[in-house]
Design a protein around this motif. Sequence first.
Motif, PDB file in Angstrom:
ATOM      1  N   LEU A  92       0.833  -1.207   0.000  1.00 26.57           N
ATOM      2  CA  LEU A  92       0.000   0.000   0.000  1.00 26.57           C
ATOM      3  C   LEU A  92       0.863   1.250   0.000  1.00 26.57           C
ATOM      4  CD1 LEU A  92      -2.941   1.191   0.306  1.00 26.57           C
ATOM      5  CD2 LEU A  92      -2.464   1.268   2.763  1.00 26.57           C
ATOM      6  N   MET A  93       1.873   1.262   0.831  1.00 22.93           N
ATOM      7  CA  MET A  93       2.771   2.406   0.899  1.00 22.93           C
ATOM      8  C   MET A  93       3.473   2.634  -0.442  1.00 22.93           C
ATOM      9  SD  MET A  93       2.892   4.075   3.781  1.00 22.93           S
ATOM     10  CE  MET A  93       4.552   4.702   3.969  1.00 22.93           C
ATOM     11  N   PHE A  94       3.893   1.558  -1.077  1.00 20.83           N
ATOM     12  CA  PHE A  94       4.585   1.680  -2.362  1.00 20.83           C
ATOM     13  C   PHE A  94       3.630   2.206  -3.428  1.00 20.83           C
ATOM     14  CE2 PHE A  94       6.223   0.243  -6.433  1.00 20.83           C
ATOM     15  CZ  PHE A  94       7.569   0.563  -6.343  1.00 20.83           C
ATOM     16  N   ALA A  95       2.417   1.643  -3.475  1.00 24.93           N
ATOM     17  CA  ALA A  95       1.438   2.064  -4.483  1.00 24.93           C
ATOM     18  C   ALA A  95       1.056   3.523  -4.306  1.00 24.93           C
ATOM     19  CB  ALA A  95       0.195   1.183  -4.405  1.00 24.93           C
ATOM     20  N   MET A  96       1.018   3.996  -3.051  1.00 23.98           N
ATOM     21  CA  MET A  96       0.590   5.360  -2.765  1.00 23.98           C
ATOM     22  C   MET A  96       1.766   6.313  -2.634  1.00 23.98           C
ATOM     23  SD  MET A  96      -2.474   4.702  -3.021  1.00 23.98           S
ATOM     24  CE  MET A  96      -3.609   3.327  -2.873  1.00 23.98           C
ATOM     25  N   LYS A  97       2.925   5.905  -3.209  1.00 26.97           N
ATOM     26  CA  LYS A  97       4.104   6.762  -3.278  1.00 26.97           C
ATOM     27  C   LYS A  97       4.561   7.253  -1.914  1.00 26.97           C
ATOM     28  CE  LYS A  97       3.143   7.557  -8.001  1.00 26.97           C
ATOM     29  NZ  LYS A  97       1.988   6.682  -8.028  1.00 26.97           N
ATOM     30  N   GLY A  98       4.472   6.379  -0.926  1.00 28.59           N
ATOM     31  CA  GLY A  98       5.003   6.666   0.396  1.00 28.59           C
ATOM     32  C   GLY A  98       4.087   7.441   1.315  1.00 28.59           C
ATOM     33  N   LYS A  99       2.896   7.820   0.849  1.00 33.61           N
ATOM     34  CA  LYS A  99       1.994   8.576   1.709  1.00 33.61           C
ATOM     35  C   LYS A  99       1.309   7.639   2.691  1.00 33.61           C
ATOM     36  CE  LYS A  99      -2.195  11.367   1.900  1.00 33.61           C
ATOM     37  NZ  LYS A  99      -3.296  12.041   1.166  1.00 33.61           N
ATOM     38  N   SER A 100       1.482   7.901   3.974  1.00 30.86           N
ATOM     39  CA  SER A 100       0.829   7.089   5.001  1.00 30.86           C
ATOM     40  C   SER A 100      -0.404   7.831   5.513  1.00 30.86           C
ATOM     41  CB  SER A 100       1.789   6.812   6.157  1.00 30.86           C
ATOM     42  OG  SER A 100       2.186   8.019   6.774  1.00 30.86           O
ATOM     43  N   PRO A 101      -1.396   7.103   5.995  1.00 30.67           N
ATOM     44  CA  PRO A 101      -2.586   7.765   6.539  1.00 30.67           C
ATOM     45  C   PRO A 101      -2.290   8.424   7.879  1.00 30.67           C
ATOM     46  CG  PRO A 101      -2.715   5.402   6.892  1.00 30.67           C
ATOM     47  CD  PRO A 101      -1.497   5.635   6.044  1.00 30.67           C
ATOM     48  N   THR A 102      -3.189   9.296   8.302  1.00 31.76           N
ATOM     49  CA  THR A 102      -3.099   9.883   9.641  1.00 31.76           C
ATOM     50  C   THR A 102      -3.643   8.906  10.674  1.00 31.76           C
ATOM     51  OG1 THR A 102      -3.345  12.108   8.740  1.00 31.76           O
ATOM     52  CG2 THR A 102      -3.792  11.830  11.095  1.00 31.76           C
TER      53      THR A 102
ATOM     54  N   ASP B 163       4.084  -2.335  13.081  1.00 29.64           N
ATOM     55  CA  ASP B 163       5.373  -2.509  12.417  1.00 29.64           C
ATOM     56  C   ASP B 163       5.556  -1.518  11.275  1.00 29.64           C
ATOM     57  OD1 ASP B 163       7.038  -3.861  10.082  1.00 29.64           O
ATOM     58  OD2 ASP B 163       7.695  -4.830  11.929  1.00 29.64           O
ATOM     59  N   VAL B 164       4.517  -1.326  10.450  1.00 37.32           N
ATOM     60  CA  VAL B 164       4.642  -0.496   9.245  1.00 37.32           C
ATOM     61  C   VAL B 164       4.271   0.956   9.509  1.00 37.32           C
ATOM     62  CG1 VAL B 164       3.905  -0.227   6.836  1.00 37.32           C
ATOM     63  CG2 VAL B 164       4.165  -2.521   7.814  1.00 37.32           C
ATOM     64  N   PHE B 165       3.226   1.164  10.322  1.00 35.62           N
ATOM     65  CA  PHE B 165       2.727   2.519  10.579  1.00 35.62           C
ATOM     66  C   PHE B 165       2.882   2.857  12.059  1.00 35.62           C
ATOM     67  CE2 PHE B 165      -0.284   1.627   6.872  1.00 35.62           C
ATOM     68  CZ  PHE B 165       0.517   2.283   5.972  1.00 35.62           C
ATOM     69  N   SER B 166       4.103   2.874  12.529  1.00 26.62           N
ATOM     70  CA  SER B 166       4.351   3.060  13.962  1.00 26.62           C
ATOM     71  C   SER B 166       3.890   4.424  14.474  1.00 26.62           C
ATOM     72  CB  SER B 166       5.843   2.877  14.263  1.00 26.62           C
ATOM     73  OG  SER B 166       6.626   3.810  13.515  1.00 26.62           O
ATOM     74  N   LYS B 167       3.837   5.420  13.592  1.00 28.32           N
ATOM     75  CA  LYS B 167       3.450   6.770  14.021  1.00 28.32           C
ATOM     76  C   LYS B 167       2.020   7.127  13.634  1.00 28.32           C
ATOM     77  CE  LYS B 167       8.206   8.502  13.829  1.00 28.32           C
ATOM     78  NZ  LYS B 167       9.119   9.534  13.273  1.00 28.32           N
ATOM     79  N   VAL B 168       1.304   6.184  13.073  1.00 28.49           N
ATOM     80  CA  VAL B 168      -0.078   6.422  12.642  1.00 28.49           C
ATOM     81  C   VAL B 168      -1.027   6.039  13.770  1.00 28.49           C
ATOM     82  CG1 VAL B 168      -1.871   5.708  11.015  1.00 28.49           C
ATOM     83  CG2 VAL B 168       0.464   6.082  10.221  1.00 28.49           C
ATOM     84  N   ARG B 169      -2.070   6.847  13.969  1.00 27.41           N
ATOM     85  CA  ARG B 169      -3.067   6.530  14.996  1.00 27.41           C
ATOM     86  C   ARG B 169      -3.860   5.293  14.570  1.00 27.41           C
ATOM     87  NH1 ARG B 169      -3.929  12.153  14.307  1.00 27.41           N
ATOM     88  NH2 ARG B 169      -3.085  13.407  15.997  1.00 27.41           N
ATOM     89  N   HIS B 170      -3.889   4.299  15.447  1.00 28.69           N
ATOM     90  CA  HIS B 170      -4.610   3.065  15.157  1.00 28.69           C
ATOM     91  C   HIS B 170      -5.931   3.101  15.911  1.00 28.69           C
ATOM     92  CE1 HIS B 170      -4.733  -1.621  15.368  1.00 28.69           C
ATOM     93  NE2 HIS B 170      -5.617  -1.127  14.529  1.00 28.69           N
ATOM     94  N   ARG B 171      -7.032   3.017  15.169  1.00 25.17           N
ATOM     95  CA  ARG B 171      -8.364   3.081  15.762  1.00 25.17           C
ATOM     96  C   ARG B 171      -9.129   1.795  15.453  1.00 25.17           C
ATOM     97  NH1 ARG B 171      -6.189   6.432  18.227  1.00 25.17           N
ATOM     98  NH2 ARG B 171      -6.523   8.677  18.218  1.00 25.17           N
ATOM     99  N   LEU B 172     -10.044   1.438  16.345  1.00 23.63           N
ATOM    100  CA  LEU B 172     -10.886   0.274  16.122  1.00 23.63           C
ATOM    101  C   LEU B 172     -12.163   0.685  15.393  1.00 23.63           C
ATOM    102  CD1 LEU B 172     -10.581  -1.629  19.526  1.00 23.63           C
ATOM    103  CD2 LEU B 172      -9.293  -1.973  17.421  1.00 23.63           C
ATOM    104  N   CYS B 173     -12.652  -0.202  14.560  1.00 24.85           N
ATOM    105  CA  CYS B 173     -13.858   0.040  13.777  1.00 24.85           C
ATOM    106  C   CYS B 173     -15.068   0.217  14.697  1.00 24.85           C
ATOM    107  CB  CYS B 173     -14.077  -1.148  12.830  1.00 24.85           C
ATOM    108  SG  CYS B 173     -15.665  -1.174  12.008  1.00 24.85           S
TER     109      CYS B 173
END
Length: 228
Positions: free
Chosen positions: A149-159, A175-185
Amino acid sequence: MNMLKSGISTSQIFGLPASQAGRYEFFGYGPRDMYNEIARQMHQVPGYAAWVLKKLEDMRLKDLQLYFKACHESRGLLRNLFWSDGINQLHYQLFGDVTAFDATYKKNKYSCPLVIFSGVNHHNQTIVFAGALIMDETADAYIWLLRQLMFAMKGKSPTSIITDGVMAISNAVRDVFSKVRHRLCVWHLIRNATSNVGNSSFSSTFRKIMLGDYEIPVFKRKWVQLIE
């Protein structure tokens, strides 16, 4: 495989040699072994997997932005497949700050989880950023998908990234998005509250608070009142 194509069910195919052996326990080969072997053959290249890859190659001739990546085993089996077309990628650049990562769709003939990366546009419509098929639900498989996903989106990670809270997915996100806020559905949170709290009034109020559009102080006040 030829017998399957002829319309003979897997159970009927298994019954033939088993009956010839006299009893099922004498056969030395169970129904699950046969289902697994059929699944392995369906994922071999060439075969169904090769057809899918050829289809994606043909699509890329019309959409140069289409990105797809396949992961194979040493035996030539297709384990994971990721894809995202040009429109998907454009939508992600515009609306991918909050991305939902859902791996709950398993209703396909191969019993492989269909993973959907999605979001919401400015019309409150659900939009798809990417899709994938995986053979097993391990942290390694999900890490591979998130990196694609990161490669396809040219390195842009979600907030923020929203998942159902499965441990393998949570570990992959960490592991991949260590600085991204992880929320539950929200859907899973409401389901968990409903199934674990035997109070219909609580469940109803919890749902209203979860789905309501409140300023933070109002939400906090309503939440404290609910807990009390």
